[in-house]
Design a protein around this motif. Structure first.
Motif, PDB file in Angstrom:
ATOM      1  N   ALA A 221       0.842  -1.197   0.000  1.00  0.00           N
ATOM      2  CA  ALA A 221       0.000   0.000   0.000  1.00  0.00           C
ATOM      3  C   ALA A 221       0.875   1.243   0.000  1.00  0.00           C
ATOM      4  O   ALA A 221       1.897   1.298   0.701  1.00  0.00           O
ATOM      5  N   VAL A 222       0.482   2.236  -0.775  1.00  0.00           N
ATOM      6  CA  VAL A 222       1.198   3.509  -0.868  1.00  0.00           C
ATOM      7  C   VAL A 222       0.190   4.628  -0.639  1.00  0.00           C
ATOM      8  O   VAL A 222      -0.829   4.708  -1.341  1.00  0.00           O
ATOM      9  N   GLN A 241      -3.058   3.925 -13.055  1.00  0.00           N
ATOM     10  CA  GLN A 241      -2.067   3.712 -14.112  1.00  0.00           C
ATOM     11  C   GLN A 241      -0.727   3.267 -13.522  1.00  0.00           C
ATOM     12  O   GLN A 241      -0.054   2.383 -14.071  1.00  0.00           O
ATOM     13  N   ALA A 242      -0.349   3.853 -12.398  1.00  0.00           N
ATOM     14  CA  ALA A 242       0.907   3.456 -11.757  1.00  0.00           C
ATOM     15  C   ALA A 242       0.833   2.011 -11.272  1.00  0.00           C
ATOM     16  O   ALA A 242       1.784   1.230 -11.428  1.00  0.00           O
ATOM     17  N   GLY A 243      -0.307   1.623 -10.694  1.00  0.00           N
ATOM     18  CA  GLY A 243      -0.465   0.246 -10.258  1.00  0.00           C
ATOM     19  C   GLY A 243      -0.448  -0.742 -11.407  1.00  0.00           C
ATOM     20  O   GLY A 243       0.161  -1.819 -11.315  1.00  0.00           O
ATOM     21  N   GLU A 288       9.037  -5.335  -1.803  1.00  0.00           N
ATOM     22  CA  GLU A 288       9.623  -5.116  -3.121  1.00  0.00           C
ATOM     23  C   GLU A 288       8.619  -4.475  -4.070  1.00  0.00           C
ATOM     24  O   GLU A 288       8.923  -3.521  -4.784  1.00  0.00           O
ATOM     25  N   VAL A 289       7.395  -4.980  -4.064  1.00  0.00           N
ATOM     26  CA  VAL A 289       6.354  -4.398  -4.908  1.00  0.00           C
ATOM     27  C   VAL A 289       6.025  -2.981  -4.453  1.00  0.00           C
ATOM     28  O   VAL A 289       5.767  -2.090  -5.274  1.00  0.00           O
ATOM     29  N   GLY A 290       6.040  -2.740  -3.147  1.00  0.00           N
ATOM     30  CA  GLY A 290       5.755  -1.401  -2.639  1.00  0.00           C
ATOM     31  C   GLY A 290       6.781  -0.376  -3.089  1.00  0.00           C
ATOM     32  O   GLY A 290       6.432   0.764  -3.430  1.00  0.00           O
ATOM     33  N   ARG A 294       5.878   2.876  -5.430  1.00  0.00           N
ATOM     34  CA  ARG A 294       6.165   4.273  -5.082  1.00  0.00           C
ATOM     35  C   ARG A 294       6.871   4.987  -6.229  1.00  0.00           C
ATOM     36  O   ARG A 294       6.563   6.145  -6.546  1.00  0.00           O
ATOM     37  N   ALA A 295       7.838   4.295  -6.834  1.00  0.00           N
ATOM     38  CA  ALA A 295       8.534   4.912  -7.967  1.00  0.00           C
ATOM     39  C   ALA A 295       7.575   5.166  -9.127  1.00  0.00           C
ATOM     40  O   ALA A 295       7.627   6.230  -9.773  1.00  0.00           O
TER      41      ALA A 295
END
Length: 361
Positions: A221-222, A241-243, A288-290, A294-295
Motif C-alpha cells: 500500500a502507498v 495507471q501506476a499500479g 519489493e512491490v511497494g 512508489r517509484a
C-alpha cells in the motif's frame, strides 16, 4: 491333620534340581517367560506406534492424504489434480518442518510412556513391590509440575503453535516488542532475527500475540498526499495507471495477485487530500512491490503535473534583545527613513495641490 514332630512329609515347594529337565522347564514357564512376553509385547507395541507416527507425519510433510482412496488416486494422476495438489515451496517446507518436529515429539513421548510401563511390569514380575516407585513418581511429578511450570507452558505453547501453523522459518513476525525474521522454531524457544541483526530468543510461553506479515498473501500500500485543489478523479486515474504499470512488469508482475485498487479519500485536511493505492501480492513480496509502486506513482504524478502537498512555511520572528549600539544605529536608521517618508509625502501633497490649481510643478 496336624503334623507331628516325627512327620517327615515336606510341606514347602520342592527344591530346584539342576539335573532335572522338568525343573528347568517349570522354572522357565514361570517368571522368565512372563518377563520375556512383557518385553516382546512392549517392543512390538512401541514399533507399531512409532511406525504409525512416522507414516502420518510423512504424509503431512508431503501434503498427501493419509488414507488414499481410489478417487483420490485418480485425482492425483490427472493433470488438473496435480495442479491442485501442487503446493507453494515455502509453505511445503514449513509444513514438512512442522510435521517432522511434531513426529519427533510424539515418538519421544511414546518411548517414555511405553518404556516406563514395560519396566514397571518387569519389576512386578520379578517380585519387587512397585508401590513405592509409583508413589515416588507421583510426588516427583507434583514437584516437577510446581517447579517447572514455565517450562511446561513453553512446551505446550510450542506444540500448539506448530499444530496451528502460526508461523514458520522465514516468516516475518511481530511479537509486540520483537519484529524480525524467524530463523528457528523449537518447542521451547523461537529464534527471531531483527532488522538491526540482533538475534532474539523468545520463549513460546511468553508469546501473547503473533502478527505474521508473510503468511499466505500480503498487500503493498502507498499513501499519497496531493494538494487540496487537485482533481480527485484525475488523481485516482493516475494512481491506477501506476499500479497497472507495476502489474505489467515482467518480474514483479508475477507476484501481483489482483488488479490494483485505489481507495477513496482517506484523510481530508485544509492542506492536503490523502488517497491510497494498494496491490495484493504473494507473501513476503509486499516490500519489493511497494518500492516499485512508489517509484511508479512518483513518475505518473510528475507526468500528469499533479503537485504533492507541500510542507507549510513557518516564519519565526526573533524578539531577542539586541546590543545597545546596534539598537541605537537601528533607531537612527529608522528615524531617517521616517523623515524621508514624511518629506516624500509632503512633496506629493504640494505637487497635487499645484496640479489642481493649474500651476507648473
Amino acid at each position: 491333620m496336624t503334623p507331628t514332630p516325627f512327620d517327615t512329609t515336606p510341606t514347602g515347594p520342592e527344591p530346584f534340581d539342576p539335573s532335572d529337565p522338568d525343573a528347568w522347564l517349570e522354572w522357565f514357564v514361570g517368571v522368565p517367560l512372563r518377563v520375556i512376553l512383557v518385553v516382546v509385547v512392549g517392543a512390538v507395541a512401541l514399533a507399531l506406534v512409532r511406525r504409525l507416527i512416522r507414516k502420518v507425519t510423512e504424509h503431512i510433510a508431503e501434503g498427501t492424504p493419509t488414507l488414499r482412496t481410489s478417487r483420490l488416486k485418480g485425482l492425483g494422476r490427472s493433470e488438473v489434480g496435480s495442479a491442485i495438489l501442487r503446493a507453494n515451496p515455502l509453505a511445503n517446507a514449513r509444513r514438512a518442518a512442522r510435521a517432522r518436529t511434531i513426529g519427533s515429539v510424539l515418538r519421544s513421548a511414546a518411548n517414555i510412556l511405553i518404556g516406563t510401563t514395560v519396566v514397571l511390569m518387569v519389576l512386578a514380575e520379578l517380585g519387587l513391590n512397585i508401590g513405592p516407585f509409583l508413589a515416588s513418581a507421583g510426588i516427583a511429578g507434583v514437584a516437577l509440575g510446581f517447579g517447572a511450570q514455565s517450562l511446561v507452558k513453553d512446551f505446550l505453547s510450542g506444540t500448539f503453535m506448530l499444530l496451528e501453523d502460526q508461523y514458520g522459518v522465514g516468516d516475518v513476525v511481530d511479537f509486540g516488542e520483537v519484529v524480525g525474521t524467524v530463523e528457528e522454531v523449537a518447542l521451547r524457544v523461537t529464534k527471531v532475527r531483527a532488522i538491526d541483526g540482533t538475534l532474539w530468543y523468545v520463549r513460546n510461553g511468553e508469546i501473547l500475540r503473533t502478527g505474521n506479515l508473510t503468511q499466505e498473501w500480503s498487500r503493498a500500500a502507498v499513501e499519497v498526499r496531493v494538494a487540496y485543489h487537485a482533481n480527485v478523479e484525475q488523481v485516482r486515474s493516475v494512481l491506477l495507471q501506476a499500479g497497472e504499470a507495476v502489474r505489467a512488469d515482467p518480474v514483479l508482475g508475477q507476484h501481483v495477485l489482483e488488479a490494483p485498487e485505489v481507495l477513496g479519500i482517506e484523510e481530508l485536511t485544509a492542506e492536503a487530500l490523502q488517497l491510497k493505492v494498494q496491490v495484493k501480492t504473494h507473501a513476503a513480496m509486499q516490500w519489493e512491490v511497494g518500492r516499485a509502486l512508489r517509484a511508479a506513482v512518483r513518475e505518473a504524478l510528475s507526468d500528469a503535473r499533479i503537485p504533492l502537498a507541500g510542507a507549510q512555511q513557518v516564519v519565526v520572528l526573533d524578539h531577542s534583545p539586541a546590543e545597545a549600539g546596534h539598537r541605537q544605529a537601528g533607531d537612527g536608521a529608522g528615524a531617517a527613513m521616517r523623515d524621508a517618508a514624511r518629506g516624500a509625502a509632503a512633496g506629493a501633497a504640494v505637487a497635487q495641490d499645484q496640479a489642481s490649481k493649474g500651476s507648473p510643478a
